[in-house]
Design an enzyme around this catalytic site. Structure first.
Site, short mmCIF file in Angstrom:
data_model
loop_
_atom_site.label_atom_id
_atom_site.label_comp_id
_atom_site.label_asym_id
_atom_site.label_seq_id
_atom_site.Cartn_x
_atom_site.Cartn_y
_atom_site.Cartn_z
N SER A 188 35.80 66.65 53.52
CA SER A 188 37.21 66.66 53.11
C SER A 188 38.12 66.61 54.33
O SER A 188 37.82 67.20 55.36
CB SER A 188 37.54 67.90 52.29
OG SER A 188 38.94 67.90 52.01
N HIS A 197 36.02 72.11 45.40
CA HIS A 197 37.13 72.00 46.35
C HIS A 197 38.20 71.05 45.78
O HIS A 197 39.39 71.35 45.77
CB HIS A 197 36.60 71.48 47.69
CG HIS A 197 37.64 70.95 48.63
ND1 HIS A 197 38.30 69.76 48.43
CD2 HIS A 197 38.16 71.47 49.78
CE1 HIS A 197 39.18 69.57 49.41
NE2 HIS A 197 39.11 70.59 50.24
N ASN A 198 37.76 69.90 45.29
CA ASN A 198 38.71 68.93 44.76
C ASN A 198 39.38 69.42 43.48
O ASN A 198 40.55 69.14 43.24
CB ASN A 198 38.01 67.59 44.49
CG ASN A 198 37.69 66.85 45.78
OD1 ASN A 198 37.68 67.44 46.86
ND2 ASN A 198 37.43 65.57 45.68
N GLU A 242 42.04 71.58 44.53
CA GLU A 242 43.10 70.68 45.06
C GLU A 242 43.97 70.14 43.91
O GLU A 242 45.19 70.12 44.00
CB GLU A 242 42.40 69.55 45.82
CG GLU A 242 43.29 68.53 46.45
CD GLU A 242 42.45 67.38 47.04
OE1 GLU A 242 41.44 67.63 47.72
OE2 GLU A 242 42.82 66.22 46.80
N LYS A 278 31.95 70.56 47.14
CA LYS A 278 33.04 69.60 47.39
C LYS A 278 33.77 69.27 46.08
O LYS A 278 34.99 69.12 46.05
CB LYS A 278 32.48 68.32 48.03
CG LYS A 278 33.51 67.19 48.16
CD LYS A 278 34.62 67.56 49.11
CE LYS A 278 35.82 66.65 49.22
NZ LYS A 278 35.83 65.29 48.93
P1 NAP Z 1 36.66 52.79 50.92
O1 NAP Z 1 37.69 52.77 52.01
O2 NAP Z 1 37.04 52.31 49.59
O3 NAP Z 1 35.38 52.01 51.46
C1 NAP Z 1 34.30 51.85 50.65
C2 NAP Z 1 33.10 51.43 51.50
O4 NAP Z 1 32.02 51.35 50.61
C3 NAP Z 1 33.26 50.06 52.17
O5 NAP Z 1 32.64 50.10 53.42
C4 NAP Z 1 32.51 49.16 51.21
O6 NAP Z 1 31.96 47.99 51.80
C5 NAP Z 1 31.41 50.08 50.75
N1 NAP Z 1 30.86 49.68 49.45
C6 NAP Z 1 31.49 49.68 48.26
N2 NAP Z 1 30.64 49.28 47.30
C7 NAP Z 1 29.47 49.03 47.91
C8 NAP Z 1 28.20 48.57 47.47
N3 NAP Z 1 28.00 48.33 46.16
N4 NAP Z 1 27.22 48.45 48.37
C9 NAP Z 1 27.43 48.70 49.69
N5 NAP Z 1 28.60 49.12 50.19
C10 NAP Z 1 29.60 49.28 49.30
O7 NAP Z 1 36.06 54.24 50.73
P2 NAP Z 1 36.38 55.63 51.45
O8 NAP Z 1 37.74 56.08 51.03
O9 NAP Z 1 36.04 55.54 52.89
O10 NAP Z 1 35.32 56.55 50.69
C11 NAP Z 1 33.93 56.52 50.89
C12 NAP Z 1 33.35 57.70 50.13
O11 NAP Z 1 33.96 58.91 50.63
C13 NAP Z 1 33.65 57.70 48.63
O12 NAP Z 1 32.60 58.32 47.94
C14 NAP Z 1 34.90 58.57 48.52
O13 NAP Z 1 35.03 59.14 47.24
C15 NAP Z 1 34.60 59.62 49.57
N6 NAP Z 1 35.76 60.31 50.15
C16 NAP Z 1 36.93 59.66 50.38
C17 NAP Z 1 38.00 60.37 50.94
C18 NAP Z 1 39.31 59.70 51.25
O14 NAP Z 1 40.28 60.43 51.56
N7 NAP Z 1 39.41 58.37 51.21
C19 NAP Z 1 37.85 61.71 51.27
C20 NAP Z 1 36.62 62.33 51.03
C21 NAP Z 1 35.59 61.62 50.47
P3 NAP Z 1 32.73 46.58 51.79
O15 NAP Z 1 33.61 46.58 52.99
O16 NAP Z 1 31.66 45.57 51.89
O17 NAP Z 1 33.50 46.49 50.51
#
Ligand code: NAP
Length: 472
Positions: free
Chosen positions: A129, A186-187, A190, A183
């Site tokens: 987070s 936590h959400n 939130e 986690k």
């Molecule tokens: P994001 O910016 O939407 O990026 C998604 C990533 O996943 C990209 O690298 C994408 O690759 C890849 N991806 C999507 N579908 C895929 C598939 N079928 N096979 C292989 N790669 C795939 O995501 P993010 O916000 O960084 O989040 C990543 C994870 O962390 C998620 O589970 C999210 O819930 C969690 N998270 C996010 C946050 C936040 O604040 N954003 C905070 C905590 C946790 P491509 O470039 O090829 O599309």
């Protein structure tokens, strides 16, 4: 560069920042992204000049990692994780370790830990987070899985995590899906706090007639108090002060009033219902988002179901930092934490997670979205009494409840008369009033159930199970 210490798959918002964080902390890295153009763009941009190399295939990625391999997956939760594991598994060797840092459903993580461990690989389900900035500068991390797998990544995550006075914001959470469960909760907390702050804003706008800056001033005052000082209050003030670059209006007023809800808020409530733990403040926040997204229906219903005539609500004044409203916000924030911690306590027993609630309070003090000064009190409460049934009965929190309850009542009653919805504030009041009631009306519910369905009931004056022929 020799083989990299650490591998990251998924150069999205979180992945990019986490790999820069790892590199800054002395770990050389190799990255892989499904869309190769993104890898190239990253290496030519933010990743340039750093000990980070790219890879064009999973085979190439695996070959560039030192053994045992430590691989963090930061991709979309759900099927993409299973697909990635299926593609990686044939390439891994004994002792290699996969870490899922996304927001995965904890039961999926339970299954994956069992599957991967049976193949002699390590598997960690790790909640992360802090958003983009936290990922870069130091997030709060909640790793779960086998302890030996955690120990293999401990030096890495302790350096990457946010640091607070009493250490890094990461600890071993527990076996199986414990990290992702924590986690998720936590959400859920939130969700509750965000909605509480939104309700306070709405009352200050609709009832007190304050503009964005005046409301921001109130949040600024609140952020200087022990009970409300937090990242969420801080960013609320920032959001409320921000103007639309075209026209200068309060930007918040130009944003559509419809919020979605992703997996974790829903999973918190579903788990709570399944485990028999009341989380009404969190549930109210989830419902509020769902109802907000029915925007077209709400607009159509407005003239059919008119609001009551205007009614003043005693919210206090800026000179006293809107004291009754502040009381209400403090108690609803406390209720969000209390319900989340109670859920963790129950899950710990049911899943044998052996969660250390004081340690969880500690790792939430920095880096994460719900970081708040109040977490020191939560840590203290569970350090003093690890078996505390509910935060509300800890002496410090009980004093807060008893002192602030009249303010909460006043605000909820006023909002009810004015027809302004305050689902989290009113649910909090019901939660506290129910929790402190030695006798609730469920005796009548039991009577009805026995009356129509012979479900039987227990009596207060003698043991056993009883049935009455209520109807002729
Ligand atoms: P994001 O910016 O939407 O990026 C998604 C990533 O996943 C990209 O690298 C994408 O690759 C890849 N991806 C999507 N579908 C895929 C598939 N079928 N096979 C292989 N790669 C795939 O995501 P993010 O916000 O960084 O989040 C990543 C994870 O962390 C998620 O589970 C999210 O819930 C969690 N998270 C996010 C946050 C936040 O604040 N954003 C905070 C905590 C946790 P491509 O470039 O090829 O599309």
């Amino acid at each position: 560069m020799d083989k990299a210490h650490f591998g990251l798959i998924g150069l999205g918002v979180m992945g990019e920042n986490l790999v820069l964080n790892a590199e800054r902390n002395g770990f050389s890295c190799v990255v892989y992204n499904r869309t190769t153009a993104k890898t190239e763009e990253f290496l030519a941009g933010r990743g340039a000049g750093k000990r980070i190399i790219g890879s064009t295939s999973l085979e190439d990625f695996i070959a560039k990692l030192e053994r045992p391999r430590r691989i963090l997956m930061m991709v979309k939760a759900g099927q993409p994780i299973d697909d990635l594991i299926a593609s990686l598994s044939p390439l891994l060797e004994e002792g290699d370790l996969l870490i899922d840092g996304g927001n995965s459903l904890y039961t999926d993580t339970e299954r994956r830990v069992a599957e991967l461990e049976s193949k002699s690989f390590g598997y960690i389900g790790m909640g992360v987070s802090g958003g983009a900035k936290g990922a870069l500068e130091g997030p709060s991390m909640m790793p779960g899985g086998t302890r030996s797998a955690y120990e293999a990544i401990e030096p890495l995550v302790r350096k990457m995590a946010a640091q607070v006075d009493d250490g890094p914001c990461v600890t071993y959470i527990g076996p199986g899906g414990a990290g992702h469960f924590v986690k998720t909760v936590h959400n859920g907390i939130e969700y509750g706090i965000e909605q509480v702050l939104a309700e306070a804003y709405d009352l200050l706008k609709r009832s007190a007639g304050f503009d964005g800056d005046a409301i921001a001033d109130v949040f600024g005052q609140w952020n200087a108090t022990e009970e409300l000082a937090s990242f969420l209050v801080e960013i609320t003030e920032v959001c409320l002060r921000t103007k639309d670059p075209e026209g200068g209006a309060d930007l918040v007023e130009l944003i559509v009033d419809a919020a979605g809800q992703k997996g974790t808020g829903l999973w918190t409530v579903v788990s709570a219902l399944e485990m028999g733990v009341p989380v009404p403040t969190v549930y109210a926040a989830l419902n509020a988002r769902v109802l907000s997204s029915q925007r077209v229906e709400r607009i159509a219903a407005a003239p059919v179901l008119p609001a009551p005539p205007a009614h003043p609500i005693e919210l206090g004044s800026p000179a006293d930092a809107m004291a009754p409203l502040q009381d209400a916000a403090v108690l609803a924030a406390i209720a969000s934490y209390a319900q989340g911690m109670a859920l963790l306590k129950e899950a710990s027993v049911l899943h044998d997670y052996r969660l250390d609630l004081a340690a969880i309070g500690q790792i939430w003090k920095g880096g994460c979205i719900i970081r708040a000064r109040l977490l020191q009190r939560i840590q203290n409460a569970y350090t003093t009494n690890p078996d505390l049934p509910n935060l509300l009965v800890d002496p410090w929190f009980a004093e807060q409840v008893n002192r602030r309850l009249p303010g909460l009542r006043q605000v909820v009653a006023g909002a009810a008369l004015a027809g302004i919805p305050v689902p989290c504030l009113s649910s909090t009041l019901d939660y506290i009033d129910s929790y402190r009631s030695p006798r609730l009306p469920q005796n009548l519910v039991q009577a009805m159930r026995d009356c129509f369905g012979a479900h039987t009931y227990e009596r207060v004056d003698r043991p056993g199970s009883f049935h009455t022929e209520w109807l002729d």
